[in-house]
Write an enzyme that holds these catalytic residues in place. Structure first.
Site, mmCIF file in Angstrom:
data_model
loop_
_atom_site.group_PDB
_atom_site.id
_atom_site.type_symbol
_atom_site.label_atom_id
_atom_site.label_comp_id
_atom_site.label_asym_id
_atom_site.label_seq_id
_atom_site.Cartn_x
_atom_site.Cartn_y
_atom_site.Cartn_z
ATOM 1 N N ARG A 138 -9.698 3.409 -11.685
ATOM 2 C CA ARG A 138 -9.685 1.963 -11.391
ATOM 3 C C ARG A 138 -8.857 1.223 -12.437
ATOM 4 O O ARG A 138 -8.114 0.301 -12.127
ATOM 5 C CB ARG A 138 -11.102 1.382 -11.332
ATOM 6 C CG ARG A 138 -11.095 -0.152 -11.358
ATOM 7 C CD ARG A 138 -12.406 -0.830 -10.962
ATOM 8 N NE ARG A 138 -13.595 -0.131 -11.373
ATOM 9 C CZ ARG A 138 -14.080 -0.105 -12.621
ATOM 10 N NH1 ARG A 138 -13.468 -0.748 -13.598
ATOM 11 N NH2 ARG A 138 -15.176 0.584 -12.893
ATOM 12 N N TYR B 217 0.743 -19.938 3.041
ATOM 13 C CA TYR B 217 0.265 -18.853 3.913
ATOM 14 C C TYR B 217 -1.215 -19.080 4.273
ATOM 15 O O TYR B 217 -2.015 -19.448 3.409
ATOM 16 C CB TYR B 217 0.464 -17.519 3.185
ATOM 17 C CG TYR B 217 -0.134 -16.345 3.905
ATOM 18 C CD1 TYR B 217 0.471 -15.823 5.045
ATOM 19 C CD2 TYR B 217 -1.316 -15.759 3.464
ATOM 20 C CE1 TYR B 217 -0.084 -14.752 5.716
ATOM 21 C CE2 TYR B 217 -1.871 -14.674 4.130
ATOM 22 C CZ TYR B 217 -1.259 -14.177 5.262
ATOM 23 O OH TYR B 217 -1.809 -13.125 5.926
ATOM 24 N N ASP C 53 4.944 -17.162 -4.439
ATOM 25 C CA ASP C 53 4.689 -16.091 -3.483
ATOM 26 C C ASP C 53 6.049 -15.754 -2.865
ATOM 27 O O ASP C 53 6.593 -16.531 -2.084
ATOM 28 C CB ASP C 53 3.683 -16.569 -2.421
ATOM 29 C CG ASP C 53 3.368 -15.490 -1.390
ATOM 30 O OD1 ASP C 53 4.155 -14.536 -1.245
ATOM 31 O OD2 ASP C 53 2.328 -15.634 -0.708
ATOM 32 N N LYS D 252 4.356 -6.306 3.439
ATOM 33 C CA LYS D 252 5.516 -6.782 4.187
ATOM 34 C C LYS D 252 6.782 -6.041 3.724
ATOM 35 O O LYS D 252 6.846 -4.841 3.893
ATOM 36 C CB LYS D 252 5.616 -8.309 4.036
ATOM 37 C CG LYS D 252 4.256 -9.042 4.152
ATOM 38 C CD LYS D 252 3.613 -8.964 5.521
ATOM 39 C CE LYS D 252 2.146 -9.402 5.535
ATOM 40 N NZ LYS D 252 1.835 -10.707 4.989
HETATM 41 C C1 LIG Z 1 0.712 -11.395 4.386
HETATM 42 C C2 LIG Z 1 0.877 -12.437 3.345
HETATM 43 C C3 LIG Z 1 -0.071 -12.622 2.320
HETATM 44 C C4 LIG Z 1 -1.362 -11.838 2.264
HETATM 45 O O1 LIG Z 1 -1.164 -10.484 2.035
HETATM 46 P P1 LIG Z 1 -2.109 -9.310 2.630
HETATM 47 O O2 LIG Z 1 -1.432 -8.084 2.136
HETATM 48 O O3 LIG Z 1 -2.124 -9.448 4.122
HETATM 49 O O4 LIG Z 1 -3.463 -9.531 2.040
HETATM 50 C C5 LIG Z 1 0.189 -13.585 1.361
HETATM 51 N N1 LIG Z 1 1.305 -14.350 1.413
HETATM 52 C C6 LIG Z 1 2.222 -14.209 2.386
HETATM 53 C C7 LIG Z 1 3.422 -15.088 2.394
HETATM 54 C C8 LIG Z 1 2.048 -13.261 3.380
HETATM 55 O O5 LIG Z 1 2.957 -13.145 4.355
#
Ligand SMILES: *Cc1c(COP(=O)(O)O)cnc(C)c1O
Length: 392
Positions: free
Chosen positions: A48, A100, A176, A201
């Site tokens: 962890r 988001y 982000d 993504k």
């Molecule tokens: C998908 C996404 C998240 C969240 O991520 P997860 O891996 O689904 O928890 C945060 N910010 C953006 C811009 C996203 O597209």
């Protein structure tokens, strides 16, 4: 320092010192032998806290985001939660209003339990100074925003945050960077303090891992977040870390191909304006109202792989369009090698009341495309036939 593609392929991926294996083995052990009490044989104690595959992944992402430290989590949402939970009770966050959806949910319904309140700000570049209070500890932005692909001037926002910090306030800028990936944009180079990604993504890029990552330069921020990462324990498995590391080795090829394909599709959609298409938003178009900022902020002015457009008609035409597309799959998420199509008002943004949704440009006839790396001509032809089918 090597260039992006060389870093992506080689950093954190040395041949295994014992066997010579060119690709690092997956290290599943949860615990690691010690020679004497509190004297681990190698660099690891308990999985962890740290494990070889996660460490290797953290190293390559830190290098690609031009930071010093990477911290990986079991999802992008867990990365967000860790950043927020590192704040003291009573802290204030200033966030762009069209953040988001999952981030909005965490800020509005979870962080509030620790009395952490968020101020939602539109046009943050111009409204930030007035929104910051003495309690503000974080400024949170996404650029481009989702799904309207509005750009925020990161360097300008960073300057405001830095001035407050120089005046003695403990305040940091979080970007982000999920929608562009470190290939197209490096927020730390523009003055941000913390970069986060949903690795789910573009970074993993194959729609088969849910994971998150944070990158920082500052030693103190790193220490605080590393403590939280271990204390909360929302860490990715060695196997997911290994898969995401494999994925990122081709990020430069995938992100470039997605941009090339998306550019062609956006130009096609633009050619249909006044006919089957009402409006197109794509950061690579010369007609984007922030084209000059995009040229400064994105690598080579690349537009990335995300497009949104309004189809002639309403909710039915938007839904019919995605259903009629044959190569584009009707599904949520983004950033994978395969092209996806979704209707934000009915899907990802359905939780937002209609009036508020439309204020930020999310109309019923808005379609969001995540463009993959399939053949460009096939994708444009698919968009053309789906437009005709949906509006027939
Ligand atoms: C998908 C996404 C998240 C969240 O991520 P997860 O891996 O689904 O928890 C945060 N910010 C953006 C811009 C996203 O597209």
């Amino acid at each position: 320092m090597s260039n992006f593609g060389t870093t992506a392929v080689h950093t954190g991926s040395e041949p295994d010192p014992r066997t010579g294996a060119v690709i690092p083995p997956i290290s599943l052990s949860t615990t690691f032998a010690q020679a004497a009490a509190a004297q681990p044989v190698g660099d690891f104690e308990y999985s962890r806290s740290d494990n070889p595959n996660r460490g290797q992944f953290e190293q390559v992402i830190a290098a690609l985001e031009k930071g010093k430290y990477g911290l990986a989590y079991s999802s992008g949402s867990a990365a967000t939660a860790n950043i927020l939970q590192s704040l003291a009770v009573g802290a204030n966050v200033v966030s762009i209003s069209d953040v988001y959806g999952g981030t909005y949910r965490y800020f509005a319904r979870v962080a509030t339990a620790h009395n952490i309140k968020t101020s939602w700000v539109a046009d943050i570049k111009n409204n930030l100074a007035a929104a910051i209070t003495p309690e503000t500890r974080l400024v949170w932005i996404e650029s481009p925003s989702n799904p309207t692909l509005t750009i925020t001037d990161i360097a300008a926002v960073a300057k405001t945050v830095r001035e407050r910090r120089e005046a003695g306030q403990e305040i940091y800028l979080v970007v982000d960077n999920t929608f562009l990936s470190p290939y197209v944009q490096n927020p730390l180079e523009l003055g941000a303090d913390i970069v986060m990604h949903s690795v789910t993504k573009y970074i993993n890029g194959h729609s088969d891992v849910v994971m998150g990552v944070v990158v920082v330069k500052d030693d103190g921020l790193h220490e605080k977040l590393r403590f939280m990462q271990n204390a909360i324990g929302a860490v990715p498995s060695p196997f997911d870390s290994w898969l995401a590391h494999r994925g990122v080795k081709t990020l430069h090829l995938r992100a470039a191909a997605a941009s090339t394909n998306a550019q062609a599709i956006a130009e096609y959609l633009e050619s249909q304006l006044g006919g089957l298409v009402e409006s197109v938003s794509y950061p690579g178009l010369k007609s984007h109202p922030q084209a000059e900022l995009i040229a400064r902020q994105h690598r080579n002015g690349l537009g990335g792989g995300m497009i949104s457009f309004r189809i002639k008609g309403g909710a039915k035409e938007a839904s019919d369009f995605c259903a009629a597309a044959k190569i584009f799959t009707l599904a949520e998420s983004l950033g994978g090698i395969e092209s996806l199509c979704e209707v934000p008002a009915a899907m990802t943004h359905a939780g937002i009341p209609k009036e508020q949704r439309e204020e930020s440009g999310v109309y019923d006839n808005l379609v969001r495309l995540s463009v993959g790396i399939e053949d460009k001509d096939d994708l444009v032809a698919d968009i053309a036939q789906a437009l005709k089918a949906a509006t027939a």
